[in-house]
Scaffold this motif. Structure first.
Motif, PDB file in Angstrom:
ATOM      1  N   LEU A   1      23.001  55.474  24.277  1.00  0.00           N
ATOM      2  CA  LEU A   1      21.974  54.488  24.612  1.00  0.00           C
ATOM      3  C   LEU A   1      21.053  54.961  25.731  1.00  0.00           C
ATOM      4  CD1 LEU A   1      20.813  51.733  23.974  1.00  0.00           C
ATOM      5  CD2 LEU A   1      22.406  50.755  25.630  1.00  0.00           C
ATOM      6  N   GLY A   2      21.623  55.541  26.785  1.00  0.00           N
ATOM      7  CA  GLY A   2      20.797  56.006  27.899  1.00  0.00           C
ATOM      8  C   GLY A   2      19.781  57.049  27.460  1.00  0.00           C
ATOM      9  N   ALA A   3      20.222  58.016  26.686  1.00  0.00           N
ATOM     10  CA  ALA A   3      19.323  59.072  26.213  1.00  0.00           C
ATOM     11  C   ALA A   3      18.287  58.511  25.250  1.00  0.00           C
ATOM     12  CB  ALA A   3      20.117  60.185  25.548  1.00  0.00           C
ATOM     13  N   HIS A   4      18.721  57.604  24.386  1.00  0.00           N
ATOM     14  CA  HIS A   4      17.800  56.984  23.423  1.00  0.00           C
ATOM     15  C   HIS A   4      16.722  56.179  24.155  1.00  0.00           C
ATOM     16  CE1 HIS A   4      16.401  55.073  19.759  1.00  0.00           C
ATOM     17  NE2 HIS A   4      16.588  53.890  20.323  1.00  0.00           N
ATOM     18  N   THR A   5      17.128  55.412  25.141  1.00  0.00           N
ATOM     19  CA  THR A   5      16.176  54.606  25.910  1.00  0.00           C
ATOM     20  C   THR A   5      15.226  55.497  26.689  1.00  0.00           C
ATOM     21  OG1 THR A   5      17.789  52.814  26.076  1.00  0.00           O
ATOM     22  CG2 THR A   5      15.972  52.784  27.644  1.00  0.00           C
TER      23      THR A   5
END
Length: 178
Positions: A43-47
């Motif tokens: 999620l962090g990388a995607h965001t």
């Protein structure tokens, strides 16, 4: 931006508010997108990738720097108005960041603490406090004495206990010596 607008001796925040509102609208689709629980590990990388695709990082940083400068130099009514901007434009508050290097500098720490004060605990003071703890730990690892800057930011901060966890001022003062 960068230049302060004055009218009858008062700071005119309309220009910076327009910029914040425009950035808020750009950030909103990412800030409010549904979270796919299957993607939690990434999620962090995607965001971060979704925010980078927007291409507004430099503009947002410039606006934040203007807000930090205005907040630090402003009278209590100016600081209160800036806190209201962060309350009103939640996508901007969530997404806009000052650049973060590996090592914290005194100027960077001061700007981050003033920004913490201006955000006035955001929508979740627990997240804000965790970020503050991390920032202070990083500063101390870099050999910086955070206490004078914590005290400075506390002096600029609201005394209102918004969420039952203490005011922003008391939260900052509570990190002295940690």
């Amino acid at each position: 931006m960068g230049a302060r607008l004055w009218y009858k001796g008062m700071v005119d925040l309309s220009g910076v508010e327009r910029a914040v509102a425009e950035l808020d609208a750009v950030y909103r689709p990412v800030a409010t997108m549904p979270v796919d629980l299957d993607m939690l590990p990434d999620l962090g990388a995607h965001t971060a990738a979704a925010l980078a695709e927007l291409g507004v990082d430099e503009r947002a940083e410039a606006v934040l720097r203007d807000l930090v400068e205005l907040y630090a130099a402003g009278e209590p009514d100016v600081r209160a108005a800036i806190r209201r901007l962060f309350d009103r434009y939640t996508s901007f508050r969530w997404a806009a960041r000052l650049p973060r290097g590996e090592e914290v500098t005194e100027a960077g720490l001061r700007a981050e603490l003033i920004l913490f004060s201006a955000r006035d605990q955001g929508s979740d003071p627990r997240d804000e406090v965790l970020g503050l703890r991390d920032l202070c730990a990083r500063a101390r690892r870099a050999g910086l004495d955070a206490d004078p800057l914590l005290a400075e930011a506390a002096g600029l901060s609201s005394d209102v206990d918004r969420y039952g966890m203490g005011s922003t001022r008391t939260i900052l003062l509570g990190h002295l010596g940690r």
